[in-house]
Design a protein around this motif. Structure first.
Motif, short mmCIF file in Angstrom:
data_model
loop_
_atom_site.label_atom_id
_atom_site.label_comp_id
_atom_site.label_asym_id
_atom_site.label_seq_id
_atom_site.Cartn_x
_atom_site.Cartn_y
_atom_site.Cartn_z
N ALA A 1 -6.14 51.16 -48.76
CA ALA A 1 -7.29 50.33 -48.36
C ALA A 1 -8.11 49.92 -49.58
O ALA A 1 -8.85 48.93 -49.55
N GLU A 2 -7.99 50.67 -50.68
CA GLU A 2 -8.80 50.38 -51.87
C GLU A 2 -8.06 49.52 -52.89
O GLU A 2 -8.68 48.92 -53.76
N ARG A 3 -6.72 49.54 -52.76
CA ARG A 3 -5.94 48.88 -53.83
C ARG A 3 -5.06 47.77 -53.25
O ARG A 3 -4.44 47.96 -52.21
N LEU A 4 -5.01 46.65 -53.97
CA LEU A 4 -4.14 45.56 -53.56
C LEU A 4 -2.77 45.68 -54.24
O LEU A 4 -2.64 46.37 -55.26
N HIS A 5 -1.80 45.01 -53.68
CA HIS A 5 -0.49 44.87 -54.32
C HIS A 5 -0.68 44.00 -55.58
O HIS A 5 -1.53 43.10 -55.59
N PRO A 6 0.06 44.26 -56.66
CA PRO A 6 -0.12 43.43 -57.88
C PRO A 6 0.02 41.93 -57.61
O PRO A 6 -0.66 41.12 -58.26
N LEU A 7 0.83 41.56 -56.65
CA LEU A 7 0.97 40.13 -56.32
C LEU A 7 -0.33 39.61 -55.70
O LEU A 7 -0.79 38.51 -56.01
N GLN A 8 -0.93 40.42 -54.84
CA GLN A 8 -2.21 40.02 -54.24
C GLN A 8 -3.30 39.93 -55.31
O GLN A 8 -4.12 39.01 -55.30
N GLU A 9 -3.30 40.89 -56.24
CA GLU A 9 -4.29 40.85 -57.34
C GLU A 9 -4.12 39.57 -58.16
O GLU A 9 -5.11 38.92 -58.53
N ALA A 10 -2.85 39.23 -58.43
CA ALA A 10 -2.59 38.03 -59.23
C ALA A 10 -3.03 36.78 -58.48
O ALA A 10 -3.54 35.83 -59.09
N PHE A 11 -2.86 36.75 -57.16
CA PHE A 11 -3.34 35.60 -56.37
C PHE A 11 -4.86 35.48 -56.48
O PHE A 11 -5.39 34.39 -56.64
N ARG A 12 -5.55 36.61 -56.40
CA ARG A 12 -7.01 36.60 -56.50
C ARG A 12 -7.45 36.11 -57.88
O ARG A 12 -8.31 35.26 -58.01
N ASP A 13 -6.80 36.62 -58.91
CA ASP A 13 -7.22 36.31 -60.28
C ASP A 13 -6.86 34.90 -60.72
O ASP A 13 -7.46 34.36 -61.64
N ASN A 14 -5.85 34.29 -60.10
CA ASN A 14 -5.38 32.97 -60.52
C ASN A 14 -5.72 31.85 -59.53
O ASN A 14 -5.13 30.79 -59.58
N HIS A 15 -6.64 32.11 -58.64
CA HIS A 15 -7.01 31.12 -57.60
C HIS A 15 -5.76 30.66 -56.85
O HIS A 15 -5.54 29.48 -56.65
N GLY A 16 -4.94 31.62 -56.42
CA GLY A 16 -3.71 31.31 -55.72
C GLY A 16 -3.94 30.99 -54.25
O GLY A 16 -2.98 30.80 -53.52
N LEU A 17 -5.22 31.00 -53.83
CA LEU A 17 -5.50 30.63 -52.43
C LEU A 17 -6.86 29.98 -52.34
O LEU A 17 -7.73 30.23 -53.18
N GLN A 18 -6.99 29.12 -51.33
CA GLN A 18 -8.32 28.60 -51.02
C GLN A 18 -8.64 28.95 -49.57
O GLN A 18 -9.33 29.90 -49.31
N CYS A 19 -8.03 28.23 -48.61
CA CYS A 19 -8.35 28.56 -47.21
C CYS A 19 -7.62 29.81 -46.76
O CYS A 19 -8.05 30.49 -45.83
N VAL B 1 1.70 29.13 -58.38
CA VAL B 1 2.76 29.31 -59.38
C VAL B 1 2.26 30.22 -60.51
O VAL B 1 2.96 31.14 -60.94
N ALA B 2 1.03 29.96 -60.95
CA ALA B 2 0.45 30.79 -62.02
C ALA B 2 0.36 32.25 -61.56
O ALA B 2 0.67 33.17 -62.33
N ALA B 3 -0.04 32.45 -60.30
CA ALA B 3 -0.17 33.81 -59.77
C ALA B 3 1.19 34.51 -59.71
O ALA B 3 1.30 35.69 -60.05
N ALA B 4 2.21 33.77 -59.30
CA ALA B 4 3.54 34.37 -59.20
C ALA B 4 4.04 34.81 -60.57
O ALA B 4 4.59 35.91 -60.73
N LEU B 5 3.82 33.94 -61.59
CA LEU B 5 4.28 34.28 -62.94
C LEU B 5 3.47 35.46 -63.50
O LEU B 5 4.03 36.37 -64.13
N ASP B 6 2.18 35.46 -63.22
CA ASP B 6 1.31 36.56 -63.65
C ASP B 6 1.74 37.87 -62.97
O ASP B 6 1.88 38.91 -63.63
N ALA B 7 2.00 37.77 -61.67
CA ALA B 7 2.42 38.97 -60.92
C ALA B 7 3.75 39.51 -61.44
O ALA B 7 3.93 40.74 -61.53
N ALA B 8 4.66 38.61 -61.79
CA ALA B 8 5.95 39.06 -62.31
C ALA B 8 5.74 39.93 -63.55
O ALA B 8 6.35 40.99 -63.70
N GLY B 9 4.83 39.46 -64.44
CA GLY B 9 4.52 40.23 -65.65
C GLY B 9 3.91 41.58 -65.30
O GLY B 9 4.30 42.62 -65.84
N ARG B 10 2.94 41.59 -64.37
CA ARG B 10 2.29 42.85 -63.98
C ARG B 10 3.31 43.83 -63.38
O ARG B 10 3.26 45.03 -63.65
#
Lengths: 291, 161
Positions: free
Chosen positions: B85-103, B147-156
């Protein structure tokens, strides 16, 4: 957008399926569901009985036998995509399958489902025409084989009885080395092609010995361009030869729909068949260099 | 009366036994009886990718499967991605950090598609990422952030996320 009411059957053997098809009125078979499920959701299909093939044993395999690849009807498109055997022995099918839908749909979609749906633009249908596949169907009287040329009955309708099911497809293999290419034009990656072209070439001492040129998406079923094939055999491959031979594709009777008028399909047919042949020819050269 | 069947399905590691109407789609089963509304329904005919889930580890459109077909199988949905509940998956973190979502409507489908893709392709190119998400429609982002989030997540994830 919810499926209509139906009774659900999940048989485990081919004879059970045939038995159900024989007795159930207005039944539809459910394979990978990537075409039938949308049709159910939109209520374009209203079956009283759904016969799910996903638990039927022995319909998913890829094997080489007697100079052909035999693929079971319920083999997932994903398994064709990742098959080393397909990649090595039937590379045109590999190139085609990468253009079928998306990862999520190839994970579920099947060979048999695609052939029975018989969409004019479907890549696997064009590959079956290009390779002159033979289709095995099981019915109450046993199994019979249908050459692909007699498989499409009319638009999106295969020549299979209501009490028969497709069980296996046999794709004759081309010798090594041969040239191959599957090219298509679609509005977006993974969409159905507006037009697709499959080319296979066999050459002997610089001359074309055998050619197969198939167009998808132009007519109700894939069209083998016999006129182009004849113009190529016995000739030395060149850009001019391919360009001139493929001009015949501009004369074929093409469909028109919301995606493209007939004239644009004729234009694409000429361009894509030429590109497919050029790529196929280049690959023969590359195969010889590496062997 | 419509026919019903008893099914047993494992979703995100938890086993559920339910009686379902045979015409119920897997997507509606997850969202209705199981209350797992993280899986979104956009087009309901296999085009938009919002309802993408994993069936036995492979991505699938849950609007194009019947719940009864999931009997005996393992399903993974977006609710099961975060390790706690406290931690996101690295892919979710990357989406948050790279503006991988709006709505956020396409996001569950994007995440489940990319979880499978990055598992199979830990070091993808930008082009490969774009092909991987070609079956998922997003009307907000223009895909750049995704796309940026996916590439960032791959690195993480290569670093152990």
């Amino acid at each position: 957008m919810k499926p209509p009411r139906f009774d659900y059957h999940d048989p485990e053997t081919v004879p059970e399926v045939v038995g159900l098809l024989k007795t159930l009125p207005n039944a539809r078979m459910l394979a990978g569901g990537q075409s039938l499920m949308p049709m159910l959701n939109m209520r374009l299909a209203l079956p009283d009985h759904l016969v799910d093939l996903n638990r039927v044993e022995g319909l998913a395999y890829i094997r080489e036998t007697g100079g052909a690849l035999e693929i079971g009807a319920m083999t997932r498109q994903r398994d064709i995509e990742f098959s080393q055997l397909v990649l090595e022995r039937c590379p045109v099918m590999h190139e085609a399958i990468l253009q079928v839908g998306h990862r999520q749909t190839r994970n579920r979609g099947t060979l048999g489902g695609s052939l029975c749906q018989l969409d004019p633009s479907a890549e696997l249908v064009a590959v079956a025409a290009a390779l002159e596949a033979t289709i095995a169907v099981a019915g109450p009287k046993g199994t019979r084989e249908i050459p692909f040329s007699g498989f499409p009955k009319t638009y999106m309708t295969p020549a299979i009885g209501p009490d028969e099911l497709l069980t296996r497809v046999r794709f004759p293999l081309w010798p090594r080395p041969h040239g191959w290419a599957f090219v298509e034009f679609a509005r977006r990656h993974g969409d159905f092609a507006v037009v697709s072209a499959a080319a296979l070439l066999e050459e002997d001492r610089g001359k074309i010995k055998r050619a197969s040129v198939t167009l998808g998406g132009v007519a109700a079923a894939p069209v083998r361009m016999k006129e182009v094939e004849k113009a190529l055999v016995g000739q030395t491959a060149s850009d001019a030869l391919f360009r001139d031979a493929c001009e015949a594709c501009r004369k074929i009777e093409a469909m028109q729909d919301v995606h493209a008028p007939a004239s644009y399909r004729q234009h694409l047919a000429a361009v894509l068949s030429r590109r497919a042949l050029e790529r196929a020819h280049a690959r023969i050269g590359a195969a010889k260099m590496s062997s | 009366m419509s026919e019903t069947r008893n099914i047993a399905v494992t979703v995100n590691g938890k086993r559920y036994e339910r009686s379902v109407d045979v015409r119920l789609t897997l997507a509606d089963f997850l969202r209705g009886p199981l209350g797992l509304t993280g899986t979104h329904l956009g087009c309901e005919h296999g085009v938009c990718g919002a309802c993408t889930i994993l069936v036995d580890g492979q991505s699938a459109r849950s609007c194009l499967m019947l719940a009864v077909q999931a009997n005996g199988h393992e399903i993974a949905t977006v609710e099961g991605l975060a390790p706690s509940a406290e931690r996101l998956h690295p892919l979710q973190e990357a989406f948050r950090d790279n503006h991988g979502l709006q709505c956020g409507f396409c996001t569950p489908g994007m995440l489940m598609t990319l979880v499978e893709f990055l598992r199979d392709h830990p070091n993808p190119t930008e082009g490969e990422v774009r092909v991987a998400i070609s079956g998922n429609l997003c009307r907000c982002t223009g895909y750049q952030g995704i796309v940026a989030a996916a590439l960032d997540a791959a690195g993480r994830m290569r670093k152990g996320g």
